[in-house]
Scaffold this active site. Structure first.
Site, PDB file in Angstrom:
ATOM      1  N   GLU A  97      43.991  65.946   6.443  1.00 50.10           N
ATOM      2  CA  GLU A  97      45.131  65.054   6.233  1.00 50.10           C
ATOM      3  C   GLU A  97      44.987  64.324   4.893  1.00 50.10           C
ATOM      4  O   GLU A  97      43.935  63.761   4.604  1.00 50.10           O
ATOM      5  CB  GLU A  97      45.167  64.034   7.376  1.00 50.10           C
ATOM      6  CG  GLU A  97      46.394  63.168   7.405  1.00 50.10           C
ATOM      7  CD  GLU A  97      46.368  62.170   8.578  1.00 50.10           C
ATOM      8  OE1 GLU A  97      45.313  61.569   8.835  1.00 50.10           O
ATOM      9  OE2 GLU A  97      47.419  62.010   9.221  1.00 50.10           O
ATOM     10  N   CYS A 141      52.012  59.958  10.291  1.00 49.49           N
ATOM     11  CA  CYS A 141      51.239  60.982  11.010  1.00 49.49           C
ATOM     12  C   CYS A 141      52.002  62.298  11.106  1.00 49.49           C
ATOM     13  O   CYS A 141      51.389  63.363  11.226  1.00 49.49           O
ATOM     14  CB  CYS A 141      50.869  60.475  12.397  1.00 49.49           C
ATOM     15  SG  CYS A 141      52.297  59.859  13.313  1.00 49.49           S
ATOM     16  N   LYS A 197      45.177  44.477  18.658  1.00 52.60           N
ATOM     17  CA  LYS A 197      44.392  44.306  17.433  1.00 52.60           C
ATOM     18  C   LYS A 197      45.052  45.133  16.334  1.00 52.60           C
ATOM     19  O   LYS A 197      44.959  46.357  16.302  1.00 52.60           O
ATOM     20  CB  LYS A 197      42.949  44.770  17.599  1.00 52.60           C
ATOM     21  CG  LYS A 197      42.119  44.305  16.392  1.00 52.60           C
ATOM     22  CD  LYS A 197      40.907  45.142  16.122  1.00 52.60           C
ATOM     23  CE  LYS A 197      41.154  46.382  15.311  1.00 52.60           C
ATOM     24  NZ  LYS A 197      41.651  46.159  13.945  1.00 52.60           N
TER      25      LYS A 197
HETATM   26  P1  NAD Z   1      41.858  53.960  11.283  1.00 50.30           P
HETATM   27  O1  NAD Z   1      41.396  54.919  12.312  1.00 50.30           O
HETATM   28  O2  NAD Z   1      40.993  53.675  10.129  1.00 50.30           O
HETATM   29  O3  NAD Z   1      42.150  52.525  11.961  1.00 50.30           O
HETATM   30  C1  NAD Z   1      43.041  52.398  13.064  1.00 50.30           C
HETATM   31  C2  NAD Z   1      42.654  51.181  13.876  1.00 50.30           C
HETATM   32  O4  NAD Z   1      41.412  51.441  14.531  1.00 50.30           O
HETATM   33  C3  NAD Z   1      42.430  49.911  13.044  1.00 50.30           C
HETATM   34  O5  NAD Z   1      42.951  48.812  13.750  1.00 50.30           O
HETATM   35  C4  NAD Z   1      40.916  49.833  12.935  1.00 50.30           C
HETATM   36  O6  NAD Z   1      40.419  48.537  12.743  1.00 50.30           O
HETATM   37  C5  NAD Z   1      40.490  50.378  14.281  1.00 50.30           C
HETATM   38  N1  NAD Z   1      39.152  50.960  14.307  1.00 50.30           N
HETATM   39  C6  NAD Z   1      38.509  51.619  13.310  1.00 50.30           C
HETATM   40  N2  NAD Z   1      37.300  52.052  13.735  1.00 50.30           N
HETATM   41  C7  NAD Z   1      37.179  51.653  15.020  1.00 50.30           C
HETATM   42  C8  NAD Z   1      36.168  51.807  16.014  1.00 50.30           C
HETATM   43  N3  NAD Z   1      35.035  52.460  15.744  1.00 50.30           N
HETATM   44  N4  NAD Z   1      36.381  51.301  17.240  1.00 50.30           N
HETATM   45  C9  NAD Z   1      37.537  50.661  17.530  1.00 50.30           C
HETATM   46  N5  NAD Z   1      38.536  50.472  16.634  1.00 50.30           N
HETATM   47  C10 NAD Z   1      38.359  50.962  15.395  1.00 50.30           C
HETATM   48  O7  NAD Z   1      43.281  54.489  10.836  1.00 50.30           O
HETATM   49  P2  NAD Z   1      44.267  53.917   9.738  1.00 50.30           P
HETATM   50  O8  NAD Z   1      43.742  54.254   8.391  1.00 50.30           O
HETATM   51  O9  NAD Z   1      44.600  52.499  10.050  1.00 50.30           O
HETATM   52  O10 NAD Z   1      45.587  54.759  10.037  1.00 50.30           O
HETATM   53  C11 NAD Z   1      45.858  56.009   9.485  1.00 50.30           C
HETATM   54  C12 NAD Z   1      45.660  57.094  10.505  1.00 50.30           C
HETATM   55  O11 NAD Z   1      46.462  56.827  11.656  1.00 50.30           O
HETATM   56  C13 NAD Z   1      46.101  58.447   9.993  1.00 50.30           C
HETATM   57  O12 NAD Z   1      45.180  59.438  10.373  1.00 50.30           O
HETATM   58  C14 NAD Z   1      47.435  58.652  10.691  1.00 50.30           C
HETATM   59  O13 NAD Z   1      47.815  59.999  10.814  1.00 50.30           O
HETATM   60  C15 NAD Z   1      47.179  58.002  11.996  1.00 50.30           C
HETATM   61  N6  NAD Z   1      48.441  57.665  12.662  1.00 50.30           N
HETATM   62  C16 NAD Z   1      48.782  58.326  13.807  1.00 50.30           C
HETATM   63  C17 NAD Z   1      49.994  58.063  14.439  1.00 50.30           C
HETATM   64  C18 NAD Z   1      50.384  58.771  15.708  1.00 50.30           C
HETATM   65  O14 NAD Z   1      51.241  58.258  16.415  1.00 50.30           O
HETATM   66  N7  NAD Z   1      49.822  59.925  16.015  1.00 50.30           N
HETATM   67  C19 NAD Z   1      50.864  57.113  13.894  1.00 50.30           C
HETATM   68  C20 NAD Z   1      50.480  56.454  12.731  1.00 50.30           C
HETATM   69  C21 NAD Z   1      49.267  56.738  12.122  1.00 50.30           C
END
Ligand code: NAD
Length: 484
Positions: free
Chosen positions: A387, A287, A178
């Site tokens: 962040e 990240c 997803k």
């Molecule tokens: P997000 O948490 O808003 O969304 C990530 C994914 O989770 C999306 O596909 C979203 O639809 C899904 N999602 C959201 N709420 C959910 C729930 N309650 N249950 C199941 N799925 C759900 O994050 P974002 O804004 O897309 O990404 C940015 C974040 O990701 C930043 O905090 C960044 O640091 C982090 N990130 C981490 C890494 C890593 O490898 N550690 C890499 C890239 C980004």
């Protein structure tokens, strides 16, 4: 731009065929122009369940396939990515606004991840243990987990997806992916390209689109064996809580608040551009981005002057042209950066560069934030704790190494840290004392496929890449063979 023909027709790939989803449609916005470039359907909970059931069926065969067969598939995925690099890069740029050169670099990284991971096809090994009983041997087998739900973030859509599907498949699992609702187009395109080019057993790789509800449906289904999420810390907590209902395994790759320590003896000729890159690559939306900079007082003024001069010359503009910075990926991301700057100012920080939208008519539409440098920042400030995920650099002055390490560790996050020093002893102490999953010494941003990308503390649970990342997609089974 090739965006529109993808996404608007079919966003779901279930059991080997494409369909429109039954859930509400989600617009995809080009962050450089604010134009809607596609509309992607979302999956209903029933469709998510269908995808998981298809994955479960496909996994039975796939889990028995020889390692070489699994590896060949993952290797072919790498070839598909390389063959379609231009289209994938353009789609990524259209949906998240990253400069095209960065899109290309990430697509190349995705192909490398597939190549590297394919090499594990014959290396997922078990163990043979002696038994306490006569005429008995214990086999410790590494077996697949079953169905993997891969939920990804928008900031590097293709690489984040491949980072999950490659190890999941090589280890014998089936997958339902997803992508982020903000940036589903490149993921849909990649799955389509794989499905067209590779002999994919129906149901082995499925794709469902949608927002948090779709993600939640994947997490709460008892068919899901492992949820691997890349996302925000708060999402990680929600996913972990929801997964607890079925004790479903989770692997959480979450946010960071990386410190960059520039010590008195650092070579500023390399440290300044390294920190600038670590903060501004992909608009600071990584990240592992350097989110807090701590500079020794003896070189503080010089560092700030040189850093500000360099960052002030970054080219900001249309991400399809030769620029270093495009827009941020969405209105919420832009507002978060601007909000963080405003709050820092209210808490006493001083802006020495930028501070808002870049000047000029070209930036009236789109989600732009100018490179911003802040000084007079204190450890307790919001900008030093949460962040930001944008091109905003708070720079603090430190006097002793102990204090620098203490401040660096003073965060709930623990993904990555940067250190710049010419002193081997300082580097070794940092390796011991900085509590982060990744430490970059005298270099800039960018991990490698054979490393291990994992967060300490609230930056995650689990980790990706390398040997340990692949083995996370397996579980152990002990078999006692009595042959008396
Ligand atoms: P997000 O948490 O808003 O969304 C990530 C994914 O989770 C999306 O596909 C979203 O639809 C899904 N999602 C959201 N709420 C959910 C729930 N309650 N249950 C199941 N799925 C759900 O994050 P974002 O804004 O897309 O990404 C940015 C974040 O990701 C930043 O905090 C960044 O640091 C982090 N990130 C981490 C890494 C890593 O490898 N550690 C890499 C890239 C980004």
């Amino acid at each position: 731009m090739t965006a529109t023909h993808i996404g608007s027709e079919a966003g779901l790939y279930i059991a080997g065929s494409w369909r429109r989803g039954g859930g509400p449609a989600i617009p995809v916005i080009n962050p450089a122009t604010e134009d809607v470039i596609a509309t992607v359907p979302s999956a209903t909970p029933e469709e998510v369940e269908e995808a998981l059931a298809a994955a479960q069926r496909a996994q039975r065969e796939w889990g028995r396939a020889p390692g070489g067969v699994r590896g060949a598939l993952v290797r072919a995925i790498g070839d598909v990515i390389r063959a379609n690099a231009t289209e994938l890069a353009e789609l990524q740029t259209a949906e998240v606004g990253k400069p095209l050169a960065i899109s290309h670099a990430e697509i190349a990284m995705a192909a490398q991840l597939a190549d590297y991971t394919a090499g594990w096809d014959r290396r997922i090994e078990g163990e043979i243990l002696p038994s306490d009983n006569a005429d008995e041997v214990i086999h410790l087998n590494r077996v697949p987990i079953g169905v993997v739900a891969a939920v990804t973030a928008w900031n590097a859509p293709v690489a984040l997806l491949v980072r999950k599907i490659a190890p999941a498949l090589v280890a014998g699992n089936a997958v339902v992916v997803k992508p982020s609702e903000l940036a589903p187009l490149s993921s849909i395109a990649l799955v389509r390209m794989i499905a067209e080019a590779v002999d994919l057993p129906p149901g082995l790789l499925n794709l469902v689109t949608g927002g948090p509800e779709t993600g939640l449906a994947l997490v709460t289904s008892p068919r899901t064996g492992l949820v691997t999420l890349t996302g925000h810390r708060d999402t990680g907590k929600k996913v972990m809580a929801a997964a607890a209902a079925n004790l479903t395994r989770v692997s959480l790759e979450l946010g960071g608040k990386a410190p960059a320590i520039v010590w008195a003896d650092a070579d500023l000729d390399s440290a300044v551009p390294a920190v600038a890159m670590a903060r501004h690559f992909n608009g600071g939306q990584v990240c592992t981005s350097a989110e807090r900079v701590f500079v020794h007082e003896s070189v503080f003024e010089e560092f700030v002057a040189r850093y500000t001069a360099l960052v002030g010359h970054l080219r900001v503009g249309d991400p399809l042209t030769e620029v270093e910075l495009g827009p941020l990926a969405g209105a919420a991301q832009r507002d978060k950066s601007i909000g963080a700057i405003e709050r820092a100012k209210a808490e006493g920080a001083r802006v020495v560069l930028g501070g808002g939208r870049p000047d000029g008519d070209a930036f009236e539409r789109g989600f732009w934030v100018a490179p911003t440098v802040l000084v007079d920042v204190e450890p307790g400030m919001h900008i030093m704790r949460e962040e930001v995920f944008g091109p905003v650099t708070p720079i603090a002055k430190v006097d002793t190494l102990e204090r620098a390490f203490e401040l660096a560790n003073e965060t709930r996050y623990g993904l990555s840290a940067y250190l710049y020093t010419a002193d081997h002893r300082i580097a070794m102490r940092a390796e011991r004392d900085l509590d982060f999953g990744e430490l970059y010494v005298n270099r800039s941003i960018g991990e490698q496929a054979q490393g291990h990308h994992s967060g300490h503390r609230e930056s995650g649970l689990g980790g990706e890449d390398g040997k340990h990342g692949v083995l996370r997609y397996t579980q152990l089974r002990s078999v006692y063979h009595n042959y008396a």
